[in-house]
Write a protein that holds these residues in place. Structure first.
Motif, mmCIF file in Angstrom:
data_model
loop_
_atom_site.group_PDB
_atom_site.id
_atom_site.type_symbol
_atom_site.label_atom_id
_atom_site.label_comp_id
_atom_site.label_asym_id
_atom_site.label_seq_id
_atom_site.Cartn_x
_atom_site.Cartn_y
_atom_site.Cartn_z
ATOM 1 N N THR A 5 0.894 -1.107 0.133
ATOM 2 C CA THR A 5 -0.054 -0.182 -0.038
ATOM 3 C C THR A 5 0.872 1.202 0.137
ATOM 4 O OG1 THR A 5 -1.809 -1.091 1.205
ATOM 5 C CG2 THR A 5 -1.759 1.120 1.371
ATOM 6 N N ASP A 6 1.876 1.303 0.793
ATOM 7 C CA ASP A 6 2.875 2.442 0.708
ATOM 8 C C ASP A 6 3.540 2.672 -0.393
ATOM 9 O OD1 ASP A 6 2.324 2.803 3.445
ATOM 10 O OD2 ASP A 6 4.009 1.827 4.141
ATOM 11 N N ASP A 9 0.986 3.913 -2.938
ATOM 12 C CA ASP A 9 0.470 5.456 -2.677
ATOM 13 C C ASP A 9 1.686 6.198 -3.204
ATOM 14 O OD1 ASP A 9 -1.873 4.605 -1.179
ATOM 15 O OD2 ASP A 9 -0.811 4.940 0.838
ATOM 16 N N SER A 10 2.859 5.844 -2.976
ATOM 17 C CA SER A 10 3.960 6.736 -3.509
ATOM 18 C C SER A 10 3.804 6.721 -4.963
ATOM 19 C CB SER A 10 5.413 6.030 -2.849
ATOM 20 O OG SER A 10 6.392 6.912 -3.283
ATOM 21 N N GLU A 12 1.396 6.533 -6.992
ATOM 22 C CA GLU A 12 0.089 7.471 -7.146
ATOM 23 C C GLU A 12 0.551 8.783 -7.068
ATOM 24 O OE1 GLU A 12 -4.065 5.457 -7.085
ATOM 25 O OE2 GLU A 12 -3.322 5.708 -5.131
ATOM 26 N N LYS A 13 0.973 9.267 -6.023
ATOM 27 C CA LYS A 13 1.453 10.515 -5.762
ATOM 28 C C LYS A 13 2.409 11.149 -6.812
ATOM 29 C CE LYS A 13 0.910 10.400 -0.817
ATOM 30 N NZ LYS A 13 1.525 10.339 0.442
ATOM 31 N N ARG A 18 -2.040 3.899 -10.934
ATOM 32 C CA ARG A 18 -3.332 4.324 -10.439
ATOM 33 C C ARG A 18 -4.129 2.893 -9.944
ATOM 34 N NH1 ARG A 18 -3.541 6.694 -15.634
ATOM 35 N NH2 ARG A 18 -3.899 4.853 -17.317
ATOM 36 N N ARG A 19 -4.863 3.015 -8.936
ATOM 37 C CA ARG A 19 -5.620 2.118 -8.747
ATOM 38 C C ARG A 19 -6.998 2.062 -9.529
ATOM 39 N NH1 ARG A 19 -3.300 4.065 -3.812
ATOM 40 N NH2 ARG A 19 -2.861 2.337 -2.433
#
Length: 88
Positions: A5-6, A9-10, A12-13, A18-19
């Protein structure tokens, strides 16, 4: 150690991934690279291949074949999970 997840997330930022939620089952989340992510992946892969070519360029063709034979031998007897490695 970062969780998946981390890492996602990184990515995506940074606009690299993308999810995508599954319409039929919202518990399922697929991760896909964006165009920028694909470009970055290509750049990294190309750079790694250039490094390998440089290293292998220091060897004769016979030495390269020997190295590949040794890698294949190790791969045949190596553990399927890196965490099961042990050194005595």
């Amino acid at each position: 150690m970062n969780s998946v997840t981390d890492v996602v997330d990184s990515l995506e930022k940074k606009g690299l991934a993308r999810r995508q939620r599954d319409d039929a089952d919202r518990r399922i989340v697929r991760i896909e690279l964006t165009e920028a992510g694909r470009d970055a992946s290509h750049t990294i892969t190309t750079s790694i291949m250039d490094i390998y070519r440089t290293f292998l360029g220091a060897l004769t063709v016979e030495e390269q074949e020997t190295l590949l034979d040794l890698y294949r031998k190790i791969a045949r007897v190596g553990p399927s999970e890196p965490s099961s490695l042990s050194f005595s």
